[in-house]
Design an enzyme around this catalytic site. Structure first.
Site, PDB file in Angstrom:
ATOM      1  CG  ASP B 320      -1.952  -1.052   1.183  1.00 23.37           C
ATOM      2  OD1 ASP B 320      -2.146  -1.599   0.091  1.00 23.37           O
ATOM      3  OD2 ASP B 320      -2.569  -1.340   2.219  1.00 23.37           O
ATOM      4  CE1 TYR B 391       2.711  -7.345   4.314  1.00 27.67           C
ATOM      5  CE2 TYR B 391       2.553  -9.682   4.722  1.00 27.67           C
ATOM      6  CZ  TYR B 391       2.452  -8.615   3.866  1.00 27.67           C
ATOM      7  OH  TYR B 391       2.102  -8.816   2.561  1.00 27.67           O
ATOM      8  CE1 TYR B 467      -6.068  -6.822  -0.610  1.00 24.89           C
ATOM      9  CE2 TYR B 467      -7.095  -8.970  -0.531  1.00 24.89           C
ATOM     10  CZ  TYR B 467      -6.712  -7.848  -1.235  1.00 24.89           C
ATOM     11  OH  TYR B 467      -6.980  -7.768  -2.568  1.00 24.89           O
TER      12      TYR B 467
END
Lengths: 214, 723
Positions: B320, B391, B467
């Site tokens: 993003d 992440y 996601y």
């Protein structure tokens, strides 16, 4: 090296000492001015350090951050009010406004029925692909579902915005009381409809934020 | 490839022998036609062409003679040739070649070899058609050598490539290679083209009238002409102009040259340090949101380095706008379309990388940039599905974290989550449920000063394509389970997100991969037998059917195709012998040239086939290797969708099978091979043979392929003869 003396360095040492060591090593040798130093630390820093400015602040709600609200009042009859969350990419989530009749504390939903008529069932939406072809078309007064309450009343819920029905919230069948909190359907309005929305600029009470320089 | 080569050789041999015998019969006639065509207005080469010479060697010989004698035959006409419009004879030929040579020399392209492609005007096609009819009318027997078709097999283009292209290659200093990555398109125009071809419109409005309305610019093309010629309009068409065509006043003129280099690929990894930098151009409601993007920051410079026409950027996943890409970076590859510089040294790439890194130090950092081959790009896309990513998310909550909750969290991994397309992506992706795995999860609290909020860092290792923000927030209950539902806290939100690592070995280490590939290729067959032969279906695996993949040796027999049909039949017989109960084997199918699929109904049967020496020994050509295909499919399903239950079997529908051999030609082969086959098998086991199958292709007379497909074939023929 200045950064290390700042109180936040406690945090670094607690979280990840190894990473901070790397930061100093990875600094480019040629530019030793303070600005590049800061940038460098900024670049590879641990996430908590990097975004320390975000800590201890009030942060916007998830919904507030990404959605703007429009109110559709009295779609069909009184107390038939909806709050539509509009994402910047045109996707709308239909939710009940606080003034909707189902929001009364004495109304307890016990069943949500997506069978609108003999032919139409909102649950089987033959939509395919990223073009959303074959999706059910909705008008702003189309019925999304019927909610049966404990007192025997059967309340229809309307779409409030016209467009393609992308998804109906199927979890409502298992958990009818969630009608009051969560979304009922995801609708993709057509571009003209979307442009006709008077989207208030991130302000819930219906007033526009106006910049006053004076 | 080998097979194709053989076929091509056959064609060449065939055509050579064919023309040899025809030569004996019609040598005189050919001479007659040759002179006649010269009188009509053809140059030497074209006259030879229409008198029925089809071998390349002949034209090369004629060309050499021309050079030696210094002249072209008897006379030098001032007008260009009726057929080739001056492409094949001086002085017009020299004009064209000189221009081509100078254009190539001036160009920036530095590739070593090239392939020449000519674009001729429509008039040429019409003239060739008309002349072919003319020859056919006057000399029906010669016309026969055109292969039944009106149009001669050889064309002016081919003759040009045989005779003149080597001269161009020599003077330019590059080699001529039909499979070269560089194709040079030469466009030739003829000033009277429009006038001559416009008559077509009157003659066959059924073909061209329709196109006139549709696309006026591309009214006449080779394809539409082909249509017109094959619609029974020949009689009218051949009279389109004077018959034979009139002698042209203007020669072909060189108009333009295009360099068409096949794309090159540049690979690397990038880091992103900015939270206001999108991955690709970000346009919302027709308005550009931010000025730059990751790909735009450096792609233009790389494009300039390679002097490419265009580029396409592809990376393994994307992040993003407000997400940083840390660690060793995200793999990407840059496809450079039509690059002019093909030999960019690694040092220049490194220099560019350094320069860009300095220039955009706050935003991005590039690593390991290098040129890779096209095959490696597939590896990038393949890795996109299998890789894992790490992440780190900074989250906020209103409730305090308890140790109990944390321990619950760490114990629930690996976790399969169900993600519907998030609302923010719903406008560009289809709405569907995706199953993603979270391999590990670590939560560390972050100290802070506020009293009513808790901050913590979540470190996640997930399957690619998850996601992450939606995993934390739940996206209105559309991702289940989510961190909100796991911690039972509806106020958790993501403040910031980083990608720490993308687990993909990129850019691929070239030499290592090549070496390993070679090794696997050479040892493939042997290793496979040793390793895979041990794999047996165990009793705890119960399926509806069991599949074995049997692989034959590569080089067996001379007539490859027929050999395989026989082998498929023979294999099924051997197998039915081995597996006592013949009804257990439900299918023997030939998958490709050397792979066969055997489907059994019981595990016992499958195991006996795997273990039996008979299959291996009795039929020397076979080395059976075994795939437990069924179980592999289910295992994949289990891993992706967390279907660790017996229900998984039902996802794969049972196959209703019967004994069948897929290739119909195999039966006709059997008819001829009766004696060699073992005779103790019941004929009822196999489907009945159809009699009088007309399958064999007699090669008494060679019929060239139709016009549209011919060009490619001729190219390859051309390659083998010229090398």
């Amino acid at each position: 090296m200045k950064e290390k003396d700042v109180p936040s360095s406690k945090l670094i040492s607690k979280n990840k000492l190894g990473d901070t060591m790397d930061i100093t090593e990875e600094c480019p040798q040629q530019d030793s001015s303070d600005t590049t130093m800061d940038q460098c630390i900024d670049r590879d820093a641990n996430i908590a350090v990097e975004s320390k400015s975000l800590l201890d602040q009030s942060y916007p709600d998830f919904v507030e951050k990404y959605f703007s609200c429009i109110n559709c009042n009295e779609v069909r009859g009184p107390e038939d009010d909806y709050r539509v969350l509009v994402h910047s990419n045109r996707v709308c989530l239909v939710t009940l406004a606080d003034s909707h009749k189902l929001k009364h504390p004495d109304k307890v939903p016990i069943k949500v029925d997506f069978q609108i008529s003999d032919k139409i069932n909102r649950e089987d939406n033959p939509m395919t692909g990223k073009g959303k072809r074959g999706a059910q078309q909705l008008c702003n007064n189309s019925i999304l579902c019927y909610v049966t309450c404990q007192d025997g009343s059967r309340v229809p819920i309307h779409a409030a915005v016209g467009g393609k029905l992308l998804e109906i919230n199927q979890s409502l069948v298992q958990n009818p009381t969630a009608v009051k909190e969560t979304y009922i359907a995801i609708v993709l309005p057509s571009i003209p409809t979307f442009e006709s929305f008077e989207i208030p600029l991130k302000n819930e009470d219906g007033f526009f934020d106006v910049d006053c320089d004076s | 490839m080998k097979f194709l080569y053989k076929v091509l050789l056959n064609i060449i041999v065939m055509s050579a022998t064919e023309s040899d015998c025809k030569n004996k019969l019609t040598a005189q006639k050919k001479g007659e036609v040759f002179h006649h065509m010269q009188e009509v207005g053809c140059c030497d080469m074209c006259a030879h062409l229409y008198s029925g010479h089809t071998s390349y060697a002949f034209y090369e010989k004629v060309h050499k003679e021309h050079i030696q004698h210094g002249t072209e035959g008897k006379k030098l006409k001032t007008n260009p040739c009726v057929s080739c419009l001056g492409l094949l004879h001086s002085p017009f030929k020299e004009n064209i070649t000189d221009r081509i040579i100078s254009e190539i020399k001036q160009s920036d392209n530095d590739y070593d070899s090239f392939n020449l492609a000519l674009t001729l005007p429509i008039s040429y096609q019409l003239r060739a058609h008309s002349l072919a009819y003319y020859v056919r009318k006057h000399y029906p027997k010669i016309a026969h050598t055109f292969g039944g078709k009106v149009f001669p097999w050889m064309t002016v283009k081919n003759i040009f490539k045989v005779t003149t292209a080597p001269i161009i290659a020599k003077s330019v200093g590059r080699t001529l290679n039909p499979n070269s990555e560089l194709t040079i398109n030469v466009k030739l125009t003829y000033s009277n083209d429009g006038l001559e071809s416009s008559k077509l419109l009157e003659l066959c409005p059924s073909v061209f009238g329709f196109r006139q309305r549709k696309c006026a610019e591309l009214l006449f093309s080779k394809k539409t002409l082909y249509h017109a010629f094959h619609r029974g309009l020949n009689i009218e068409l051949r009279n389109f102009s004077s018959y034979p065509p009139n002698v042209p006043n203007h020669p072909l003129v060189f108009s333009q040259v295009n360099f068409n280099q096949s794309p090159m690929y540049c690979a690397g990894r990038y880091n992103k340090y900015s939270r206001t930098l999108p991955h690709a151009r970000w346009i919302m409601n027709g308005k550009r949101m931010l000025n730059t993007s990751v790909q735009e920051l450096f792609s233009k410079d790389v494009q300039a380095l390679f002097k490419a026409q265009d580029y396409t950027f592809s990376s393994s996943g994307r992040e993003d706008v407000d997400v940083r890409m840390l660690g060793n970076g995200r793999p990407f590859s840059l496809e450079l379309i039509n690059p002019m510089r093909t030999k960019v040294p690694q040092k220049e790439i490194d220099d560019l990388m350094e320069r860009l890194n300095k220039e955009h130090a706050t935003n991005i950092k590039l690593n390991d940039m290098q040129i890779i081959s096209k095959d490696d790009v597939k590896y990038l896309k393949k890795g996109e599905q299998s890789e894992t990513k790490i992440y780190e998310a900074l989250c906020v909550s209103k409730k305090p974290l308890t140790d109990e909750l944390l321990s619950n969290l760490t114990s629930c991994v690996p976790l399969v989550i169900e993600q519907k397309t998030p609302v923010r992506d719903l406008s560009r992706r289809a709405n569907m449920v995706r199953y993603k795995t979270i391999y590990s999860m670590n939560i560390t609290p972050v100290p802070h000063s506020s009293t009513n909020q808790t901050y913590f860092c979540v470190k996640l290792k997930t399957q690619s394509g998850t996601y992450v923000k939606e995993f934390v927030t739940g996206d209105f209950g559309r991702t289940t389970p989510s961190l909100r539902s796991l911690l039972n806290d509806p106020d958790i939100d993501v403040l910031a997100l980083d990608v720490l690592n993308v687990d993909l070995d990129w850019p691929p280490k070239k030499k290592q991969i090549l070496r390993s590939r070679e090794k696997t290729q050479t040892n493939d067959v042997q290793q496979n037998t040793q390793q895979r032969a041990l794999l047996l279906y165990t009793s705890d695996m119960k399926f509806d059917w069991y599949k074995l993949l049997i692989q034959a040796k590569l080089s067996v027999g001379s007539n490859a195709s027929n050999g395989n049909f026989i082998r498929a039949l023979h294999l099924s017989r051997v197998i039915s012998e081995v597996s006592n109960k013949s009804e257990d084997v439900t299918e023997v199918r030939r998958l490709n040239r050397n792979k066969f699929l055997v489907v059994c109904r019981t595990a016992k049967c499958a195991n006996t086939i795997i273990q039996s020496k008979k299959v291996q020994e009795e039929f020397n050509a076979f080395i059976p290797t075994v795939y437990m295909q069924r179980s592999a499919v289910i295992r994949v399903l289990m891993s992706t969708r967390n279907l660790c239950f017996p229900e998984a079997c039902h996802l794969v529908p049972p196959l209703h099978v019967r004994m069948r051999l897929q290739t119909k030609n195999s039966f006709s082969v059997l008819e001829n091979m009766n004696e060699e086959m073992p005779s103790h098998v019941n004929s009822q086991d196999y489907p009945r043979l159809r009699k009088n199958v007309t399958h064999s292709r007699t090669i008494d007379k060679y019929i060239p392929p139709p016009l549209s497909t011919r060009t490619t074939k001729r190219k390859t023929v051309f390659s083998s003869s010229s090398v």
